[in-house]
Design a protein around this motif. Structure first.
Motif, short mmCIF file in Angstrom:
data_model
loop_
_atom_site.label_atom_id
_atom_site.label_comp_id
_atom_site.label_asym_id
_atom_site.label_seq_id
_atom_site.Cartn_x
_atom_site.Cartn_y
_atom_site.Cartn_z
N SER B 161 -31.85 -67.18 28.52
CA SER B 161 -31.32 -65.86 28.59
C SER B 161 -30.25 -65.59 27.63
O SER B 161 -30.23 -64.43 27.13
CB SER B 161 -30.89 -65.43 29.84
N SER B 162 -29.39 -66.70 27.21
CA SER B 162 -28.14 -66.61 26.27
C SER B 162 -28.59 -66.41 25.17
O SER B 162 -27.93 -65.55 24.35
CB SER B 162 -26.96 -67.40 26.70
N VAL B 163 -29.70 -67.02 24.56
CA VAL B 163 -30.24 -66.94 23.16
C VAL B 163 -31.21 -65.94 23.05
O VAL B 163 -30.97 -65.14 22.11
CB VAL B 163 -31.09 -68.42 22.72
N PHE B 164 -32.03 -65.69 23.97
CA PHE B 164 -33.10 -64.55 23.55
C PHE B 164 -32.88 -63.56 24.59
O PHE B 164 -33.96 -62.76 24.66
CB PHE B 164 -34.66 -65.22 24.06
N GLY B 165 -31.72 -63.27 25.13
CA GLY B 165 -31.42 -62.36 26.02
C GLY B 165 -31.82 -60.72 25.54
O GLY B 165 -32.12 -59.91 26.43
N PHE B 166 -31.89 -60.77 24.36
CA PHE B 166 -32.10 -59.12 23.73
C PHE B 166 -33.52 -58.78 24.05
O PHE B 166 -33.65 -57.77 23.88
CB PHE B 166 -31.64 -59.22 22.31
N LEU B 167 -34.46 -60.04 24.46
CA LEU B 167 -35.80 -59.63 24.58
C LEU B 167 -35.95 -59.22 26.02
O LEU B 167 -35.36 -60.13 27.06
CB LEU B 167 -36.80 -60.83 24.39
N PRO B 168 -36.71 -58.26 26.55
CA PRO B 168 -36.65 -57.80 28.03
C PRO B 168 -37.23 -59.19 28.85
O PRO B 168 -36.61 -59.19 30.20
CB PRO B 168 -37.94 -56.75 27.95
N ILE B 169 -37.96 -59.86 28.06
CA ILE B 169 -38.75 -61.19 29.07
C ILE B 169 -37.54 -62.26 29.59
O ILE B 169 -38.04 -62.97 30.28
CB ILE B 169 -39.95 -61.65 28.55
N PHE B 170 -36.66 -62.32 28.69
CA PHE B 170 -35.48 -63.32 28.95
C PHE B 170 -34.15 -62.77 29.66
O PHE B 170 -33.28 -63.30 29.27
CB PHE B 170 -35.25 -64.02 27.89
N LYS B 171 -34.19 -61.42 29.91
CA LYS B 171 -32.96 -60.59 30.25
C LYS B 171 -32.57 -61.12 31.35
O LYS B 171 -33.05 -61.77 32.51
CB LYS B 171 -33.44 -59.08 30.56
N GLY B 172 -31.15 -61.21 31.51
CA GLY B 172 -30.38 -62.09 32.43
C GLY B 172 -30.14 -60.94 33.59
O GLY B 172 -30.68 -59.46 33.58
N PRO B 173 -29.37 -61.16 34.75
CA PRO B 173 -28.90 -62.49 35.03
C PRO B 173 -29.85 -63.67 35.28
O PRO B 173 -30.91 -63.28 36.19
CB PRO B 173 -27.94 -62.36 36.31
N ALA B 174 -29.63 -64.73 34.70
CA ALA B 174 -30.82 -65.65 34.74
C ALA B 174 -30.75 -66.77 35.91
O ALA B 174 -29.41 -66.81 36.24
CB ALA B 174 -30.97 -66.75 33.53
N THR B 175 -31.70 -67.12 36.45
CA THR B 175 -31.78 -67.91 37.60
C THR B 175 -32.92 -69.01 37.44
O THR B 175 -33.75 -68.90 37.12
CB THR B 175 -31.74 -67.24 38.94
N GLY B 176 -32.76 -70.40 38.02
CA GLY B 176 -33.80 -71.13 37.68
C GLY B 176 -34.81 -70.59 38.91
O GLY B 176 -36.07 -71.00 38.59
N LEU B 177 -34.24 -70.21 40.09
CA LEU B 177 -35.26 -69.68 41.09
C LEU B 177 -36.14 -68.42 40.48
O LEU B 177 -35.58 -67.59 40.95
CB LEU B 177 -34.75 -69.53 42.30
#
Lengths: 298, 323
Positions: B161-177
């Motif tokens: 999320s921090s590297v590719f967060g600009f893409l909608p599919i990796f948008k944060g807030p990220a969680t492992g669950l």
């Protein structure tokens, strides 16, 4: 890339000519990638077994193997003996139901059906049935049997036997196909009827292979969780009733333990996972032993 | 492969036709034959019965929701609104992630085992990877939540999320669950399935093809790419689809790792749900209509997995028939 394809040998490469440096490096990188894939695949194996053994043994003791859990996930002590009893009962009943039916079905496929339409349909749909999600089998048993008769060991066993039967059918069929025609003919020549030949000659000579398939089906059934949620439901006390009373199973108890925020409940789940994995691996190993004892083989 | 032993009765060498005795013995033989046929047909009967019973139970929900059962994005059992699109989406997304991760690894492992590994290493590596298939899914779930989540899933989701967060599919807030977390554990679960089949497929490539590639001056990788892979493509497709079929129906590990959110999310590092997981998680607290809706989810899941599995079987069968 395409310049380095193997077939550019057609363009005049001689056998004695060494591959270009770029082709050699591509080869080395590909080799490295394959080795890396092996390491990545082995990593979870190591991590799973390491943690199951470490955490499982830490919480494992005689009390765990012989006691039911306390009524609160917060409290320490107790164990999963109720789950163990439930698993043994349900897998046992499911084996008794599915193995004879599965073997008879396989006899039909090999000795009677051959390549007729019914046999082809059975073959195809047993394969399809091995791919049916186990939770769907649970939903079916719930709607067909639990709604009228209530949760219970028999319902869980019904679901497990539906999961086991196609596995037994297909593995037994493979083994029966390997029995040579000559020994069947020898049996007929001595005046035996077909049913006698099947029961006294064909099945005994394929027995080790059939045992392998059955043991693998048992291992699979022992680890199933989803269908049991819908049919056995789970219980914190020791129950042995066949119908009308929810019953526990090791996977159900582990699932509950994995969802609790309390350390004591989680510790029991780890010990339960150790116990369940040990049971499943024993059956898997026995299956391998049986397979290696087989006198007929490909 | 299956031809010789099957139509025993049609072969001149089989004596079974002569072996039918008289009177009682003959009746017994017929009874035995019919018993086996009935047992075999039971597979078809059970399958048909499963489809009919579950569809019938889910019918009230199918009729009251109509097409919005599969296109609706709202799942509000307390208000009697049942839209299962988020779960269909979650099932497809988690399974896709699993396949995308598992296929290259499985193919790599299988190629290593068939083409590269020294013979003393083959047995132990194959055995270790096969061990993954013996681990029950609830054990994967437990291990996934308490070991893999803090060790890998959470940091990996945050890093993505921090590297590719600009893409909608990796948008944060990220969680492992999340879809991602469930997909990774599913990948581990289907690696043994795909790699076991891929190994068989690669082994079946004739030695002549390999030698021909080497004779043309190919390096080992070029030999694999030009001789082994093209021959194996249909088998690999079949293996992938079997792995996909398993991932689609997997319940417990996903139920523990997918994050249990009934909202649809474009980001794979955010929580969601899958069809099988919501059945397992919500069954115990569902009311009667809710259970009908969960059975309805099961019917849709069954339809999807059956289609995938039938396609995979046809692929694999055609392959076997070609040999």
């Amino acid at each position: 890339m395409s310049g380095a394809r193997a077939m550019d040998a057609r363009d005049g490469h001689l056998l004695s000519e060494r591959p270009s440096r770029r082709r050699l490096w591509t080869d080395r990188i590909a080799t490295g990638a394959m080795a890396a894939a092996v390491i990545i695949a082995l990593l979870p194996v190591v991590l799973i077994f390491y943690y199951i053994i470490r955490e499982g043994l830490a919480a494992m003791n005689w009390e765990f193997l012989t006691q039911a859990p306390p009524f609160s996930y917060r409290r320490e002590g107790g164990g999963y003996v109720n789950g163990l009893i439930g698993t043994l009962m349900m897998v046992g009943i499911a084996t008794v139901i599915s193995v004879p039916l599965g073997i008879l079905a396989a006899v039909y496929l090999v000795e009677y059906g051959g390549r007729n339409l019914l046999a082809s349909l059975i073959r195809f749909f047993s394969d399809v049935m091995t791919g049916v999600p186990s939770v769907f089998v649970g939903l079916f048993v719930y709607t067909a049997f639990v709604v009228p008769y209530g949760f219970g060991a028999l319902m869980g066993a019904a679901a497990l036997s539906i999961i086991m039967m196609p596995i037994v059918v297909r593995s037994t069929e493979e083994m029966l196909k390997l029995v040579p025609q000559e020994i069947k003919n020898a049996s007929y020549a001595l005046g035996a009827a077909k049913w006698q030949t099947v029961l006294r000659i064909v099945l005994p000579s394929a027995l080790p292979g059939i045992t392998t398939g059955v043991l693998l089906a048992v291992a699979r059934a022992a680890g199933e969780t989803a269908p049991l949620i819908l049919t056995a439901l789970g219980s914190l006390t020791i129950t042995t009733a066949l119908v009308g009373e929810p019953i526990s199973a090791l996977p159900l108890a582990i699932f509950d333990g994995a969802r609790t925020p309390f350390a004591a409940g989680q510790a029991r789940a780890w010990a339960g996972a150790f116990e369940l994995l040990a049971i499943v691996l024993v059956f898997t190993l026995l299956a391998r032993v049986a397979a290696s004892r087989s006198s007929i083989s490909r | 492969m299956r031809a010789p032993a099957q139509s025993n009765d049609a072969r001149p060498l089989s004596l079974s036709a002569l072996a039918r005795g008289r009177g009682f013995g003959r009746t017994l033989d017929r009874v035995f034959g019919w018993t086996t046929a009935v047992s075999g047909s039971l597979v078809l009967v059970i399958l048909a019965f499963m489809v009919l019973t579950t569809t019938n139970t889910a019918l009230p929900v199918f009729t009251s929701e109509g097409i919005s059962f599969v296109t609706g994005t709202e799942w509000l059992p307390s208000r009697g609104v049942y839209g299962i699109l988020p779960f269909i989406y979650g099932t497809l997304v988690t399974s896709t992630i699993a396949v995308v991760i598992a296929v290259p690894i499985s193919v790599g492992v299988s190629l290593y085992l068939t083409e590269l590994a020294p013979s003393w290493m083959k047995g132990p590596i194959a055995y270790a990877v096969d061990l993954l298939a013996a681990v029950p899914s609830v054990v994967y779930g437990l291990w996934g939540v308490f070991v893999l989540l803090p060790l890998f899933l959470q940091p990996a989701a945050e890093a993505l999320s921090s590297v590719f967060g600009f893409l909608p599919i990796f948008k944060g807030p990220a969680t492992g669950l999340s879809y991602f977390g469930a997909g990774v554990v599913l990948a581990i679960m289907i690696i043994p399935i795909i790699s076991a089949l891929a190994r068989e497929v690669f082994k079946a490539v004739p030695a002549d093809d390999r030698l021909a590639a080497y004779a043309l001056g190919a390096t080992r990788w070029e030999m694999i790419r030009e001789a082994v892979i093209p021959r194996s493509r249909p088998g690999l497709v079949g293996a992938t689809m079997l792995g996909l079929g398993r991932a689609l129906g997997e319940t417990i590990a996903v139920a523990l790792l997918v994050g249990s959110s009934t909202k649809i999310s474009a980001s794979i590092v955010q929580p969601g749900y899958s069809m099988a997981a919501i059945i397992a998680n919500q069954f115990q607290e569902a009311d009667e209509q809710g259970i009908r809706a969960l059975v309805g989810i099961g019917v849709v899941l069954f339809a999807i997995t059956i289609l995938i599995n039938m396609a995979a079987r046809l692929f694999v069968w055609r392959l076997v028939a070609e040999r």
